[in-house]
Design a protein around this motif. Structure first.
Motif, PDB file in Angstrom:
ATOM      1  N   VAL A   1       0.848  -1.187   0.000  1.00 27.10           N
ATOM      2  CA  VAL A   1       0.000   0.000   0.000  1.00 27.10           C
ATOM      3  C   VAL A   1       0.885   1.239   0.000  1.00 27.10           C
ATOM      4  O   VAL A   1       2.014   1.204   0.519  1.00 27.10           O
ATOM      5  N   GLN A   2       0.407   2.312  -0.580  1.00 27.65           N
ATOM      6  CA  GLN A   2       1.165   3.552  -0.614  1.00 27.65           C
ATOM      7  C   GLN A   2       1.063   4.274   0.728  1.00 27.65           C
ATOM      8  O   GLN A   2       0.083   4.087   1.469  1.00 27.65           O
ATOM      9  N   PRO A   3       2.038   5.101   1.046  1.00 32.48           N
ATOM     10  CA  PRO A   3       1.941   5.902   2.276  1.00 32.48           C
ATOM     11  C   PRO A   3       0.650   6.702   2.302  1.00 32.48           C
ATOM     12  O   PRO A   3       0.240   7.273   1.273  1.00 32.48           O
ATOM     13  N   GLY A   4       0.017   6.722   3.468  1.00 27.70           N
ATOM     14  CA  GLY A   4      -1.262   7.388   3.614  1.00 27.70           C
ATOM     15  C   GLY A   4      -2.459   6.498   3.339  1.00 27.70           C
ATOM     16  O   GLY A   4      -3.602   6.889   3.606  1.00 27.70           O
ATOM     17  N   GLY A   5      -2.206   5.328   2.820  1.00 29.83           N
ATOM     18  CA  GLY A   5      -3.279   4.400   2.494  1.00 29.83           C
ATOM     19  C   GLY A   5      -3.756   3.588   3.684  1.00 29.83           C
ATOM     20  O   GLY A   5      -3.306   3.803   4.823  1.00 29.83           O
ATOM     21  N   SER A   6      -4.655   2.658   3.403  1.00 34.53           N
ATOM     22  CA  SER A   6      -5.268   1.837   4.451  1.00 34.53           C
ATOM     23  C   SER A   6      -5.235   0.359   4.071  1.00 34.53           C
ATOM     24  O   SER A   6      -5.233   0.011   2.883  1.00 34.53           O
ATOM     25  N   LEU A   7      -5.214  -0.457   5.096  1.00 35.63           N
ATOM     26  CA  LEU A   7      -5.356  -1.901   4.949  1.00 35.63           C
ATOM     27  C   LEU A   7      -6.124  -2.432   6.145  1.00 35.63           C
ATOM     28  O   LEU A   7      -6.071  -1.834   7.232  1.00 35.63           O
ATOM     29  N   ARG A   8      -6.803  -3.540   5.951  1.00 33.82           N
ATOM     30  CA  ARG A   8      -7.448  -4.213   7.070  1.00 33.82           C
ATOM     31  C   ARG A   8      -6.962  -5.648   7.142  1.00 33.82           C
ATOM     32  O   ARG A   8      -7.101  -6.396   6.169  1.00 33.82           O
ATOM     33  N   LEU A   9      -6.414  -5.999   8.281  1.00 33.80           N
ATOM     34  CA  LEU A   9      -5.981  -7.367   8.528  1.00 33.80           C
ATOM     35  C   LEU A   9      -7.072  -8.123   9.274  1.00 33.80           C
ATOM     36  O   LEU A   9      -7.807  -7.532  10.076  1.00 33.80           O
ATOM     37  N   ALA A  10      -7.163  -9.402   9.002  1.00 29.50           N
ATOM     38  CA  ALA A  10      -8.119 -10.259   9.701  1.00 29.50           C
ATOM     39  C   ALA A  10      -7.393 -11.471  10.272  1.00 29.50           C
ATOM     40  O   ALA A  10      -6.430 -11.956   9.673  1.00 29.50           O
ATOM     41  N   CYS A  11      -7.868 -11.936  11.406  1.00 34.36           N
ATOM     42  CA  CYS A  11      -7.305 -13.127  12.046  1.00 34.36           C
ATOM     43  C   CYS A  11      -8.461 -14.008  12.478  1.00 34.36           C
ATOM     44  O   CYS A  11      -9.234 -13.632  13.373  1.00 34.36           O
ATOM     45  N   ALA A  12      -8.571 -15.155  11.850  1.00 38.76           N
ATOM     46  CA  ALA A  12      -9.635 -16.104  12.170  1.00 38.76           C
ATOM     47  C   ALA A  12      -9.104 -17.159  13.132  1.00 38.76           C
ATOM     48  O   ALA A  12      -8.085 -17.798  12.845  1.00 38.76           O
TER      49      ALA A  12
ATOM     50  N   LEU B   1      -1.229   4.910   6.792  1.00 40.46           N
ATOM     51  CA  LEU B   1      -0.044   4.063   6.918  1.00 40.46           C
ATOM     52  C   LEU B   1       1.221   4.816   6.539  1.00 40.46           C
ATOM     53  O   LEU B   1       1.222   5.666   5.629  1.00 40.46           O
ATOM     54  N   LYS B   2       2.289   4.481   7.259  1.00 37.88           N
ATOM     55  CA  LYS B   2       3.592   5.091   7.052  1.00 37.88           C
ATOM     56  C   LYS B   2       4.594   4.005   6.664  1.00 37.88           C
ATOM     57  O   LYS B   2       4.377   2.822   6.932  1.00 37.88           O
ATOM     58  N   SER B   3       5.695   4.423   6.101  1.00 37.74           N
ATOM     59  CA  SER B   3       6.715   3.452   5.700  1.00 37.74           C
ATOM     60  C   SER B   3       7.216   2.657   6.900  1.00 37.74           C
ATOM     61  O   SER B   3       7.540   1.474   6.775  1.00 37.74           O
ATOM     62  N   GLU B   4       7.243   3.293   8.054  1.00 46.98           N
ATOM     63  CA  GLU B   4       7.714   2.592   9.249  1.00 46.98           C
ATOM     64  C   GLU B   4       6.730   1.547   9.773  1.00 46.98           C
ATOM     65  O   GLU B   4       7.049   0.821  10.710  1.00 46.98           O
ATOM     66  N   ASP B   5       5.554   1.468   9.180  1.00 43.85           N
ATOM     67  CA  ASP B   5       4.613   0.410   9.532  1.00 43.85           C
ATOM     68  C   ASP B   5       4.919  -0.886   8.771  1.00 43.85           C
ATOM     69  O   ASP B   5       4.290  -1.917   9.037  1.00 43.85           O
ATOM     70  N   THR B   6       5.848  -0.823   7.848  1.00 40.34           N
ATOM     71  CA  THR B   6       6.225  -2.012   7.088  1.00 40.34           C
ATOM     72  C   THR B   6       6.793  -3.082   8.013  1.00 40.34           C
ATOM     73  O   THR B   6       7.724  -2.823   8.776  1.00 40.34           O
ATOM     74  N   ALA B   7       6.192  -4.260   7.963  1.00 47.89           N
ATOM     75  CA  ALA B   7       6.591  -5.348   8.847  1.00 47.89           C
ATOM     76  C   ALA B   7       5.763  -6.587   8.516  1.00 47.89           C
ATOM     77  O   ALA B   7       4.799  -6.508   7.749  1.00 47.89           O
ATOM     78  N   VAL B   8       6.153  -7.698   9.120  1.00 49.71           N
ATOM     79  CA  VAL B   8       5.290  -8.870   9.133  1.00 49.71           C
ATOM     80  C   VAL B   8       4.398  -8.741  10.362  1.00 49.71           C
ATOM     81  O   VAL B   8       4.904  -8.532  11.474  1.00 49.71           O
ATOM     82  N   TYR B   9       3.114  -8.838  10.151  1.00 50.66           N
ATOM     83  CA  TYR B   9       2.148  -8.710  11.236  1.00 50.66           C
ATOM     84  C   TYR B   9       1.669 -10.100  11.651  1.00 50.66           C
ATOM     85  O   TYR B   9       1.266 -10.904  10.805  1.00 50.66           O
TER      86      TYR B   9
END
Length: 118
Positions: A12-23, A86-94
């Motif tokens: 995702v580009q900086p400033g964008g959004s994502l939604r993670l799900a965990c079942a 989102l920021k570049s520093e949010d880049t990670a494995v979640y």
């Protein structure tokens, strides 16, 4: 035993959004807290957000307060992490995490990559 399956990562580009799900599946009634952690290259795994399964109390890392929201759908046994601005520093494995009682054992998902880059 508890099984956790994450989904929703991506680029995702900086400033964008994502939604993670965990079942969650298995012995879900033993889960007292569900949380999201992340680990960036060369860094330690850190707690991002957590939510209690009863009552829905939440907590956040200072670095994501006001941008990320953790929520749960008990009917679907799923926890979400809505990530905005989102920021570049949010880049990670979640990683999704479940804390069970009374053993206080932690279960982990397999992780999902989030990359914030233009």
């Amino acid at each position: 035993q508890v099984q956790l399956v994450e989904s929703g990562g991506g680029l995702v580009q900086p400033g964008g959004s994502l939604r993670l799900a965990c079942a969650a599946s298995g012995n879900i009634f033993s889960i007292s807290v569900m949380a999201w952690y992340r680990q960036a290259p060369g860094k330690q795994r850190e707690l991002v957000a957590a939510i209690t399964t009863s009552g829905g109390s939440t907590s956040y890392a200072d670095s994501v307060k006001g941008r990320f929201t953790i929520s749960r759908d008990n009917a679907e046994n799923t926890v979400y992490l809505q990530m905005n601005s989102l920021k570049s520093e949010d880049t990670a494995v979640y990683y999704c995490n479940a804390l069970v009682t009374p053993t206080l054992y932690h279960y982990w998902g397999q992780g999902t990559q989030v990359t914030v880059s233009s």
